[in-house]
Design a protein around this motif. Structure first.
Motif, PDB file in Angstrom:
ATOM      1  N   ASP A 146       6.695 -64.212  11.351  1.00  0.00           N
ATOM      2  CA  ASP A 146       6.987 -65.593  10.961  1.00  0.00           C
ATOM      3  C   ASP A 146       7.287 -66.468  12.172  1.00  0.00           C
ATOM      4  O   ASP A 146       6.893 -67.633  12.221  1.00  0.00           O
ATOM      5  CB  ASP A 146       8.160 -65.642   9.976  1.00  0.00           C
ATOM      6  CG  ASP A 146       7.782 -65.080   8.611  1.00  0.00           C
ATOM      7  OD1 ASP A 146       6.575 -65.052   8.293  1.00  0.00           O
ATOM      8  OD2 ASP A 146       8.691 -64.652   7.871  1.00  0.00           O
ATOM      9  N   THR A 147       7.964 -65.906  13.160  1.00  0.00           N
ATOM     10  CA  THR A 147       8.263 -66.647  14.385  1.00  0.00           C
ATOM     11  C   THR A 147       6.966 -66.950  15.134  1.00  0.00           C
ATOM     12  O   THR A 147       6.799 -68.054  15.667  1.00  0.00           O
ATOM     13  CB  THR A 147       9.222 -65.841  15.288  1.00  0.00           C
ATOM     14  OG1 THR A 147      10.373 -65.484  14.527  1.00  0.00           O
ATOM     15  CG2 THR A 147       9.632 -66.627  16.508  1.00  0.00           C
ATOM     16  N   ARG A 149       4.006 -67.318  13.789  1.00  0.00           N
ATOM     17  CA  ARG A 149       3.304 -68.365  13.024  1.00  0.00           C
ATOM     18  C   ARG A 149       3.889 -69.747  13.315  1.00  0.00           C
ATOM     19  O   ARG A 149       3.152 -70.703  13.568  1.00  0.00           O
ATOM     20  CB  ARG A 149       3.399 -68.083  11.525  1.00  0.00           C
ATOM     21  CG  ARG A 149       2.453 -67.041  11.066  1.00  0.00           C
ATOM     22  CD  ARG A 149       2.393 -66.999   9.541  1.00  0.00           C
ATOM     23  NE  ARG A 149       1.431 -66.008   9.155  1.00  0.00           N
ATOM     24  CZ  ARG A 149       1.725 -64.904   8.500  1.00  0.00           C
ATOM     25  NH1 ARG A 149       2.956 -64.648   8.128  1.00  0.00           N
ATOM     26  NH2 ARG A 149       0.782 -64.042   8.193  1.00  0.00           N
TER      27      ARG A 149
END
Length: 171
Positions: A146-147, A149
């Motif tokens: 997620d980081t 992205r």
């Protein structure tokens, strides 16, 4: 987590790190030296090396060695943009971006990428030039997917912002 020997890490990561170093402007000889020094440091510190992700550690050491070399040579690292970057970047772009970014703007794209922070340029390079997945980038940089992205999204937006400023200069 599977424990990897240094030999297995070398086989698995040598080409990836080597390709990356070449893409950020490192000469072939310097890239080989940097990788050799990186693995030497890994061997030297193996007893004390307690890292969760040794691939990320190797990548980080190699990257820092490259930046040190650039500092010694008093030059700024320059990302090299190739056709694969443009194709992959355009494949992920909106229709409006496709209109703005095309093959004819290669030199300008190169200039804009080199205006970005090195961390942003590196992420764009890993994603669109080396065609790594979010998971592969996360493993390489020891970041959550997620980081990766979110950071990549911000890097693309920063690129777009600088690109539009450059477009306004041309008018």
């Amino acid at each position: 987590m599977k424990v990897q020997t240094l030999e297995e890490l070398y086989r698995a990561k040598f080409h990836l790190i080597f390709r990356y170093l070449l893409k950020v402007g490192c000469s072939r000889e310097d890239a080989e030296d940097i990788i050799q020094n990186t693995f030497y440091k890994a061997i030297e510190n193996m007893i004390h090396l307690e890292v969760e992700n040794p691939s990320a550690w190797l990548f980080k050491v190699a990257t820092h060695n490259y930046y040190d070399l650039c500092r010694k040579q008093k030059r700024h690292p320059q990302v090299k943009v190739h056709d694969e970057f443009l194709e992959n970047f355009l494949a992920h772009a909106d229709e409006g971006e496709r209109f703005v970014i095309n093959q004819e703007n290669k030199a300008e794209i190169h200039a804009v990428i080199n205006q970005l922070k090195p961390s942003q340029a590196n992420l764009l390079l890993l994603k669109y030039e080396m065609d790594l997945s979010y998971e592969q980038i996360g493993n390489l940089l020891n970041m959550k997917i997620d980081t990766v992205r979110v950071t990549l999204y911000r890097a693309r937006n920063q690129f777009k912002k600088k690109w539009s400023g450059k477009s306004n200069e041309r008018l």
